[in-house]
Each structure stands twice: as C-alpha cells, then as structure tokens.
Design an enzyme around this catalytic site. Sequence first.
Site, mmCIF file in Angstrom:
data_model
loop_
_atom_site.group_PDB
_atom_site.id
_atom_site.type_symbol
_atom_site.label_atom_id
_atom_site.label_comp_id
_atom_site.label_asym_id
_atom_site.label_seq_id
_atom_site.Cartn_x
_atom_site.Cartn_y
_atom_site.Cartn_z
ATOM 1 N N ASP A 81 0.805 -1.225 0.000
ATOM 2 C CA ASP A 81 0.000 0.000 0.000
ATOM 3 C C ASP A 81 0.841 1.279 0.000
ATOM 4 O OD1 ASP A 81 0.757 -0.894 2.595
ATOM 5 O OD2 ASP A 81 -0.748 0.374 3.547
ATOM 6 N N GLU A 139 -0.701 -2.066 5.144
ATOM 7 C CA GLU A 139 0.214 -1.999 6.295
ATOM 8 C C GLU A 139 0.027 -0.697 7.053
ATOM 9 O OE1 GLU A 139 3.099 -1.206 9.015
ATOM 10 O OE2 GLU A 139 3.089 0.014 7.217
ATOM 11 N N GLU A 140 -0.312 0.364 6.322
ATOM 12 C CA GLU A 140 -0.291 1.709 6.912
ATOM 13 C C GLU A 140 -1.559 2.053 7.687
ATOM 14 O OE1 GLU A 140 2.264 3.557 6.968
ATOM 15 O OE2 GLU A 140 3.513 3.163 5.205
ATOM 16 N N ARG A 180 18.472 -6.414 13.848
ATOM 17 C CA ARG A 180 18.443 -6.263 15.300
ATOM 18 C C ARG A 180 17.714 -7.456 15.915
ATOM 19 N NH1 ARG A 180 19.100 -2.117 19.039
ATOM 20 N NH2 ARG A 180 18.273 -2.774 21.035
ATOM 21 N N HIS A 366 7.596 8.564 4.596
ATOM 22 C CA HIS A 366 6.397 9.373 4.883
ATOM 23 C C HIS A 366 6.631 10.855 4.624
ATOM 24 C CE1 HIS A 366 4.079 6.212 7.485
ATOM 25 N NE2 HIS A 366 4.940 5.613 6.658
HETATM 26 ZN ZN LIG Z 1 5.053 3.612 6.504
HETATM 27 ZN ZN LIG Z 2 6.419 0.874 5.578
#
Ligand SMILES: [Zn+2]
Ligand SMILES: [Zn+2]
Length: 395
Positions: A81, A139-140, A180, A366
């Site tokens: 997305d 996802e967002e 990580r 973003h």
């Molecule tokens: Zn994002």
């Molecule tokens: Zn992302």
Amino acid sequence: MLDSIKSLARQYAADITQTRRHLHAHPELSFQEQNTARFVADQLKAIGITPQEGVADTGLVAIIEGRNASSRVVALRADMDALPIHEANNVPYKSTVDGVMHACGHDAHTASLLGVARILHVLRDQFDGTVKLVFQPGEEKAPGGASLMIKEGVLENPRPISMLGQHVAPNIPVGKIGFREGMYMASTDELYLTVRGKGGHAAMPDNLVDPVLIASHIIVALQQIISRNCPPASPSVLSFGRFIADGVTNVIPNEVTIQGTFRCMNEEWRAEGKRRMVKLAEGIAEAMGGSCEFTVVHGYPFLKNHPELTRRVRAQAVEYMGAENVVDLDLWMAGEDFAFYSQVVDSCFYRLGTRNEDRGIISGVHTPTFDIDEDALETGAGLMSWLAVRELAEM
Ligand SMILES: [Zn+2]
Ligand SMILES: [Zn+2]
C-alpha cells in the site's frame, strides 16, 4: 547456490526496477490495492506461479515448492500500500495519482518479492522445502493487513516455521543491510480524549467548570504514568500532537479534545499503561467537576525479532553481502504490522539500505520527497532469496 542467486538477481535487476517504477507511478491507498493486486497476480502468472488471490480482499499468497516440498516452509512478506501524500519528486516514475504516493517504499518491497519469486522459481529444483510469498495489503492503516491475512489463515496450510520481511531504510547507505535481535519496533495505540466542562465568560470562572485546566492536568498526569509506572528498562513513548480548546481570550469552551499516541515494547506494560491512563484521566476530570471520554484505538503490537533466527539470518547476510555491509539497528519507536506475524511465528524484520547522499536521496519515509536508490532492489530480491533458501536448509 550463492553464485546462482547473485547472478539471477543481477540479470533481473533492470526488470525489478521497472516493476518498482510501475508500482511507484500507480500507488493505491491501504485496502484499495485492486490494481496492484492484479498487477502482482499477472507478474506471478507470467513467471509460472498461480497465486491465491483475494486474501484479506486485496492480498495474495504464492507458493514455490522446492524438492521435498512438505519438509519445511519459510514465509516472505511484502506490503503493497501507499500513503495519502502528494509526491514532490520530479522523476520519470512520479506518482500519477494526486495525493497518493509510495512514500514508505512498499513499491520496492513488492517489486523485490516479485524478483524473489522469479529467482526461486528458476531454482526450485535446487532447494528443499517450500517458500510462501505473502503480498500484503494495508500496512499503513489499522487494523493492519497482516492481522487480517493471519485471520484468513496465511500462517496455516502450510504453516511457516519462520517468516522474513524487509523494509527500506533511508538512513542506511545503499549496499548495506541492518538487523536487530529481540525488540525492534514499538506497539502503537491511538488515544482520543474529550474533556467536558461548562464553558462561559472567562471573567466568571467560579460559575464554570474549566475543561482547559482539566485537560492540562490530565496531560501532565499522563506523562507521569510513563515516568513513574513504566518499567525503566522498557522503552515507552507518550506524545500528544493535538490539544484543541476552541475558546478565545474571554470565552472558556465547553470541551477540549486531545489526541495522542502511546508506544512501547512490552505487551504487559502496554495493557497496564492504557488501563492506568484511562483511570487517571477519568478520575482527574471527575474530581475537578467535569468528565473525560477516553477512547483507545488499539494498534499494532510491538515487533520482536526472534533472536536465534535473526542471528542465523544475519550470518547468512554476511555470507551474501560481506561483514562490512551488515550493520546493527537501533530501536525504532515507529510501528509496523509485520509485528502481528512476529507474535505467531519466529520472525525477522530487517532493513534494506536505500540512502545515497551523492545523489541527494536522503528524505525520510512518509515525506513527499522520499525516494530510494534503486540499486538496492538487486539486493532486495537477491538477499531475500538467499536468506529463504539458507533458512530452509538450516531449520
Ligand atoms: Zn510507513
Ligand atoms: Zn512501511
């Protein structure tokens, strides 16, 4: 195998870049990825893979069976997305949709995973086990496409032993990769408060219940929950970005609205912190003669990278990239719905360096000027293919 994967990744790099550019030029918002899903399905079919379509509406799942396909399964995930941001870059592949942009690199993730599909389909009689490709919507946006795909059974039949996901990293130079172990990204919960009092002439506060003062006390008190109740070794953030008291110099309003975000890396503290916040805010408002309506929109859990899996995968990345190109990541208090998978199967979410200062590619995700160094895509596809095959061999 290493050489075969590297040479295929090099061979397909230009096509993967074209795929990324197509996706970048035609972004779709969360849970509206119809054209993207159709494009992904067509690409997979052209490779010779028939995906399962319509998982969580616009998601897809594709299976690549190697030798002894039922022996073990590893899952790989890409999100698809875009964001409601208007692109400010002047590039040939600029977004063609006003106000919508792939500003989080999900175009790169999807293009890379299609590259993986092509590479592993070619090599399928040279590895044992099954690779499950997960092309995920939304996802967002809450509740996150990952949670919906899990509900629709993406982690069953066949069930993966481990799962890998990658995300572009504009703070890591192209050609490098970051890992990580353990806690990596934060849980995200949205807080919405409406503090009600009794407004009126500011010269007569004794006749009123001042919601501005109540809301101010609430903000300060809630920050003290983080300071006094959160386990000190556990990262936790509380931030309020909206505080609207719409009166004027001599008018006290009836209500104040507040919005904030609560992030942490400990599910017990997360539940406890929210419980305490609601109780304290409501109690303060009541004690001061007003009321507080406190709504929590529960977001993504915190993302934990399985330590042994991450150690194994990191070692394989060193094989592929060289030790000098594998870096350690700091904690990141952003959220990511890959976390839902990490709560169910052993998972590792790693970062793909996409920064190139010489070419001015430095903007954060973003932002309207976000872009990637596309040289990262060859690694995005090749390394993920290698990690999947090695993980299948090592399980
Ligand atoms: Zn994002
Ligand atoms: Zn992302």
